[in-house]
Design a protein around this motif. Structure first.
Motif, short mmCIF file in Angstrom:
data_model
loop_
_atom_site.label_atom_id
_atom_site.label_comp_id
_atom_site.label_asym_id
_atom_site.label_seq_id
_atom_site.Cartn_x
_atom_site.Cartn_y
_atom_site.Cartn_z
N PHE A 108 -1.18 -1.52 8.09
CA PHE A 108 -1.75 -0.98 6.84
C PHE A 108 -3.01 -1.75 6.46
O PHE A 108 -4.00 -1.16 6.01
CB PHE A 108 -0.74 -1.08 5.69
CG PHE A 108 0.48 -0.21 5.87
CD1 PHE A 108 0.60 0.67 6.95
CD2 PHE A 108 1.53 -0.26 4.96
CE1 PHE A 108 1.73 1.46 7.12
CE2 PHE A 108 2.66 0.53 5.11
CZ PHE A 108 2.77 1.39 6.19
N ARG A 117 -8.29 5.14 2.81
CA ARG A 117 -6.99 5.76 2.61
C ARG A 117 -6.53 6.35 3.93
O ARG A 117 -7.29 7.04 4.61
CB ARG A 117 -7.12 6.87 1.56
CG ARG A 117 -5.85 7.56 1.18
CD ARG A 117 -6.10 8.42 -0.07
NE ARG A 117 -4.91 9.21 -0.40
CZ ARG A 117 -4.77 10.50 -0.17
NH1 ARG A 117 -5.77 11.18 0.39
NH2 ARG A 117 -3.67 11.14 -0.50
N VAL A 271 3.16 3.98 12.33
CA VAL A 271 4.37 3.94 11.49
C VAL A 271 5.62 4.18 12.32
O VAL A 271 6.66 3.55 12.12
CB VAL A 271 4.26 4.98 10.34
CG1 VAL A 271 5.58 5.11 9.60
CG2 VAL A 271 3.16 4.58 9.37
N THR A 319 9.46 -1.71 1.62
CA THR A 319 8.83 -0.78 2.57
C THR A 319 8.99 0.66 2.13
O THR A 319 8.04 1.45 2.19
CB THR A 319 9.44 -0.96 3.98
OG1 THR A 319 9.26 -2.31 4.41
CG2 THR A 319 8.77 -0.03 4.98
N LEU A 322 6.68 1.46 -0.84
CA LEU A 322 5.26 1.52 -0.50
C LEU A 322 4.91 2.68 0.44
O LEU A 322 3.78 3.17 0.42
CB LEU A 322 4.80 0.20 0.14
CG LEU A 322 4.79 -1.03 -0.77
CD1 LEU A 322 4.29 -2.25 0.00
CD2 LEU A 322 3.92 -0.81 -2.01
N SER A 323 5.86 3.10 1.29
CA SER A 323 5.52 4.09 2.33
C SER A 323 6.07 5.49 2.06
O SER A 323 5.73 6.42 2.80
CB SER A 323 6.04 3.61 3.69
OG SER A 323 7.45 3.57 3.71
N ASP A 327 1.22 7.59 2.36
CA ASP A 327 -0.16 7.19 2.11
C ASP A 327 -0.24 5.66 2.10
O ASP A 327 0.62 5.00 1.53
CB ASP A 327 -0.59 7.75 0.74
CG ASP A 327 -2.05 7.52 0.45
OD1 ASP A 327 -2.83 8.48 0.55
OD2 ASP A 327 -2.42 6.37 0.11
N THR A 328 -1.25 5.10 2.76
CA THR A 328 -1.37 3.64 2.81
C THR A 328 -2.79 3.18 2.54
O THR A 328 -3.75 3.97 2.65
CB THR A 328 -0.95 3.07 4.18
OG1 THR A 328 -1.92 3.46 5.16
CG2 THR A 328 0.42 3.56 4.58
N ASN A 329 -2.94 1.91 2.20
CA ASN A 329 -4.26 1.29 2.03
C ASN A 329 -4.11 -0.20 2.32
O ASN A 329 -3.00 -0.71 2.54
CB ASN A 329 -4.80 1.52 0.61
CG ASN A 329 -3.79 1.11 -0.46
OD1 ASN A 329 -3.45 -0.07 -0.58
ND2 ASN A 329 -3.29 2.08 -1.22
N GLU A 332 -1.62 -2.39 0.09
CA GLU A 332 -0.19 -2.27 0.41
C GLU A 332 0.15 -3.13 1.62
O GLU A 332 1.21 -3.75 1.68
CB GLU A 332 0.17 -0.80 0.65
CG GLU A 332 0.13 0.04 -0.61
CD GLU A 332 0.55 1.48 -0.36
OE1 GLU A 332 0.63 1.89 0.82
OE2 GLU A 332 0.78 2.21 -1.34
N GLY A 333 -0.76 -3.17 2.58
CA GLY A 333 -0.57 -4.03 3.75
C GLY A 333 -0.52 -5.49 3.36
O GLY A 333 0.33 -6.26 3.84
#
Length: 350
Positions: A108, A117, A271, A319, A322-323, A327-329, A332-333
């Motif tokens: 992420f 994004r 993922v 996890t 956040l997941s 959608d991730t950025n 979040e990582g």
């Protein structure tokens, strides 16, 4: 980087053989074995990536997770044979934490630095959330609670029963995703990917996987025998060696592959590697090790320590939160990586 790994394999494999026969110092051989296994894991990762291009993201992610986990499974079987049950349980914990927090977090974060994004299949995310809740919060916590007043034999009997159920459900989950409901929960891809050519042919990839697995099996057996000396030399506990060292070395292949995929904006594969590997560890590798331990003098019940259980449970919850939106950025990582660092410090000081 591939040239570096090629050099590490060409030097590391002969050194591993020579050093084991000449009984070189255990600490030196521990370093040689770990670096060689990581280099071999990179070949396994490249081979499975070539197969993934041909087979698609789901099959590719599954292959990557499977062959990546094969390294840890081999190390763990030799550790069980040596009677190091605590190290094996710790390495399983470390794999769950490593995949959910370190691998997913790095994926992420690195992907998020390049793309503001990134999206992946939200239906897969929700499906995996349910399985993660079952595998960690149900199947791992129940033995801990129910076995408090049980004898050793009763603990083992419960663990064997749970292990069989988990293996059956894991196989059913694969059948669900890859056969009966394949394509049913398809999400429109956020990226139009150019046609990729695999690095190696199908035959060459399979051959490299086979040779690398054999080499890893040989070196893993030698690696296990260095644990006790290394622990005494550095003041590490068996818990720390299992959770951090064995888990990172054993999962090196999918660590690298997931981050590379995220950097290429192939988040479905990234993922699938991180979450899929966690599910495979919890629902297949751990139960298989319980059953394999029946062949050795010292059996392994599926009972973790309280710190291990709490660490795994909080990793799963974080996890999922956040997941679950698909959608991730990068932030979040960073959050997942921060959680991994906190837990790593905690286990080091235990």
């Amino acid at each position: 980087m591939n040239k570096v790994f090629a050099l590490m394999v060409s030097i590391g494999v002969p050194l591993s053989v020579i050093g084991s026969f000449l009984h070189w110092p255990a600490v030196l051989m521990f370093v040689v074995y770990c670096l060689t296994i990581i280099a071999l894991a990179s070949y396994m990762g490249r081979a499975t990536e070539s197969l993934a291009i041909v087979a698609g993201p789901r099959i590719g992610g599954l292959l990557n997770a499977t062959f990546g986990n094969a390294v840890e499974l081999i190390i763990s079987i030799f550790a069980l044979k040596a009677g190091l049950v605590e190290v094996v349980l710790a390495s399983l914990t470390g794999s769950v934490l490593g995949n959910l927090l370190l691998v997913a977090g790095l994926s992420f974060f690195v992907g998020g630095l390049k793309y503001k994004r990134q999206e992946f299949n939200v239906y897969d995310a929700r499906h995996n959330a349910g399985l993660l809740t079952f595998a960690i919060l149900v199947a791992f916590v129940i033995p801990e609670v129910f076995t408090m007043n049980m004898s050793a034999q009763e603990k083992l009997s419960l663990s064997v029963g749970i292990s069989i159920i988990m293996i059956v459900l894991y196989l059913a989950a694969l059948y669900f995703k890859l056969v009966t409901h394949r394509g049913v929960y398809q999400q429109k891809s956020d990226v139009v990917e150019e046609h990729e050519e695999p690095e190696w042919t199908k035959g060459k990839s399979v051959l490299i996987l086979a040779l690398a697995t054999v080499a890893v099996a040989y070196i893993s057996e030698r690696l296990v025998h260095t644990f006790e000396t290394v622990a005494e030399s550095f003041g590490w506990s068996e818990l720390f060696i299992g959770i951090i060292i064995v888990a990172i070395v054993g999962n090196a292949a999918e660590h690298a592959s997931a981050v590379i995929m995220a950097y290429k904006n192939k988040m479905n594969v990234a993922v699938e590697i991180a979450i899929g590997s966690t599910l495979q560890i919890a629902m297949f590798v751990a139960p298989v090790l319980v059953l394999v331990s029946l062949l050795f003098p010292e059996k392994m019940p599926l009972v973790f320590s309280l710190p291990e259980l709490i660490a795994m449970a909080t990793s799963v919850l974080l996890t999922i939160v956040l997941s679950n939106d698909g959608d991730t950025n990068w932030f979040e990582g960073a959050t997942l990586l921060a959680a991994y660092t906190i837990m790593g410090i905690g286990f080091y000081l235990l």
